[in-house]
Design a protein around this motif. Sequence first.
Motif, PDB file in Angstrom:
ATOM      1  N   SER A  17       0.837  -1.193   0.000  1.00 49.48           N
ATOM      2  CA  SER A  17       0.000   0.000   0.000  1.00 49.48           C
ATOM      3  C   SER A  17       0.872   1.242   0.000  1.00 49.48           C
ATOM      4  N   VAL A  18       0.238   2.370  -0.266  1.00 51.97           N
ATOM      5  CA  VAL A  18       0.955   3.641  -0.257  1.00 51.97           C
ATOM      6  C   VAL A  18       0.200   4.621   0.630  1.00 51.97           C
ATOM      7  N   ASP A  19       0.911   5.188   1.585  1.00 50.14           N
ATOM      8  CA  ASP A  19       0.350   6.210   2.454  1.00 50.14           C
ATOM      9  C   ASP A  19       0.239   7.521   1.679  1.00 50.14           C
ATOM     10  N   PRO A  20      -0.775   8.349   1.950  1.00 43.95           N
ATOM     11  CA  PRO A  20      -0.900   9.621   1.223  1.00 43.95           C
ATOM     12  C   PRO A  20       0.359  10.485   1.275  1.00 43.95           C
ATOM     13  N   SER A  21       1.130  10.386   2.356  1.00 40.43           N
ATOM     14  CA  SER A  21       2.350  11.191   2.467  1.00 40.43           C
ATOM     15  C   SER A  21       3.384  10.824   1.406  1.00 40.43           C
ATOM     16  N   ILE A  86       2.911  -4.160   3.502  1.00 45.62           N
ATOM     17  CA  ILE A  86       4.025  -3.220   3.339  1.00 45.62           C
ATOM     18  C   ILE A  86       3.454  -1.883   2.901  1.00 45.62           C
ATOM     19  N   THR A  87       3.903  -0.810   3.526  1.00 43.37           N
ATOM     20  CA  THR A  87       3.389   0.519   3.208  1.00 43.37           C
ATOM     21  C   THR A  87       4.532   1.460   2.849  1.00 43.37           C
ATOM     22  N   LEU A  88       4.385   2.146   1.731  1.00 46.47           N
ATOM     23  CA  LEU A  88       5.295   3.228   1.363  1.00 46.47           C
ATOM     24  C   LEU A  88       4.778   4.519   1.982  1.00 46.47           C
ATOM     25  N   PHE A  89       5.674   5.299   2.573  1.00 47.47           N
ATOM     26  CA  PHE A  89       5.246   6.552   3.184  1.00 47.47           C
ATOM     27  C   PHE A  89       6.335   7.592   2.991  1.00 47.47           C
ATOM     28  N   LEU A  90       6.162   8.739   3.641  1.00 54.48           N
ATOM     29  CA  LEU A  90       7.014   9.894   3.385  1.00 54.48           C
ATOM     30  C   LEU A  90       8.497   9.601   3.558  1.00 54.48           C
ATOM     31  N   PHE A  91       8.859   8.770   4.530  1.00 54.13           N
ATOM     32  CA  PHE A  91      10.264   8.538   4.829  1.00 54.13           C
ATOM     33  C   PHE A  91      10.759   7.177   4.354  1.00 54.13           C
ATOM     34  N   GLY A  92      10.030   6.545   3.448  1.00 52.47           N
ATOM     35  CA  GLY A  92      10.502   5.277   2.898  1.00 52.47           C
ATOM     36  C   GLY A  92       9.428   4.225   2.881  1.00 52.47           C
TER      37      GLY A  92
END
Length: 392
Positions: A17-21, A86-92
Motif C-alpha cells: 500500500s501507499v500512504d498519502p504522504s 508493506i506501506t510506502l510513506f514519506l520517509f521510505g
Amino acid sequence: MFGRGFHLFTLFGFRVSVDPSWFLLAVLIVWSLARGYFPAVIEGLATDTAIWLAIAGAIGLFASIIFHEFAHALVARRFDMPISGITLFLFGGVAHLRDEPPSARAEFLVAIAGPISSYILAAGFYLLLAVTSAGDGITPLAALFSYLTLINAVLATFNLLPAFPLDGGRVLRAAVWGWTGSLRRATQVSAALGRGLGVALMALGVINIVSGDFVGGLWIGLIGFFILTAAGSTAMQVELKQTLKDIRVRDIMNSQVIAVPADITVAELVDDYFYRHFHKAFPVVRGEQVLGSVRLKDVGQVPRENWGTTSVAEILSSGNGSHVVEPGALVWDALTLMKENNVSRLMVVERGDLKGMLTMRDLMHFLAVHRELSGGPGASEPELRQVAEDRA
C-alpha cells in the motif's frame, strides 16, 4: 503509525500500500532529480530528458524500497512471523509485523535482511552502470544507474545506524536481547539510542537551515522528528504488548451490563436508556440470548414519527455480530477486533449469553492501575489503537 493507505498490489501474499504522504515524497524526489542531480551529472542535459530520468529514478527508488521491505517480510515469514502488509510513506517504507519476533536470532535475521538486500541492489546497479558508461562521458542511462547505485548504498548504510526503529537499531536490540534475555530491556536500550539520533538529526537540520540550506535542513529535521517519535511510540507499544499479552477478557470486562430488551420501542430506548444512562451503545437481548447491539447512530436513521411503532430489534446494526468476544479470549485479540471493526466496545458473550462488556475505557483504566502499582506503561486510546493496528 500509518493507516492502511491505498492498495497498490499484492505479491507473494503481501499487500503493498501507499500512504498519502508518499505522494509528497514522490514530487520532491522528481523535482530534486530533474532540477539538481541529473543536470549536475550530465552537462547540457535537455529539460524533458531530465524529467524522464527523474521519473525513472523515483520509480527505481520506490521499487528498491519495496525490495528492501520484501526482504524483511520474506525472512519474517520464514520464522512464522505474520506480516499484514508493506506501506510506502514519506520517509521510505515499512513492513508491518503483527507480533514481536519469537527470538533474538529471528529479530537479527529479519532486521539484517533489509540492508543486505539494498547492498545487493547497489552492486547490481553498479554493474549496470559499468556496462552502460561511455568512455568519454556519462550517458543518461548510466546516470540513472549511478543514482540508483548511490541511493541503495545510502539506504542500506543509513538503516544500519544502531538506533531504533532503523534496521541497525533492531540488530542492536537483537544483540541486547540475546545478552540479557529481556526483550523489554533490549527495546528500551535501542529506543533510547533512536531518540538520541532523532534529536541529533533535528539539531543538524536547524543548523543547516540557519546556514542557508532550508530545504536540506528541513528534510533532515523531519527525518529526525520521525525517528524520535517512532522510537518513543515503538517502545511504548512493546511495553503495552508485554503488559497485555497474557490478560484475558474476563479479567478486565465490566460484568454489570445494562441490556436492552429487543421488543421495546425506539421511543422507550431513547427515553429509558440513552437519556438515562448516557451510553452510546447498548447490548440487545431477547431472554438470555444476545441479538446484537444498538447505537445512537442506528436510532438516528429512524424517522422520529416512527419511534413509537418501531422495535429495537428492527434497527440492529447489520455488522454488530462481529462485535463479540468470549470471556476467555486474550485482551490482545480483543483489542485487534476493536481496531478491525472501528469500535471502542465489545460484547462479552459465552454460548449466546451476555456476560459483560469490554470497552476501550476498561483497557485504559486497567493500564492506569497497572502503571500506579508496578511502574508499567499508561496509554491513551490512540496508542492502544496503534498497537492493534500493528497487529491487524
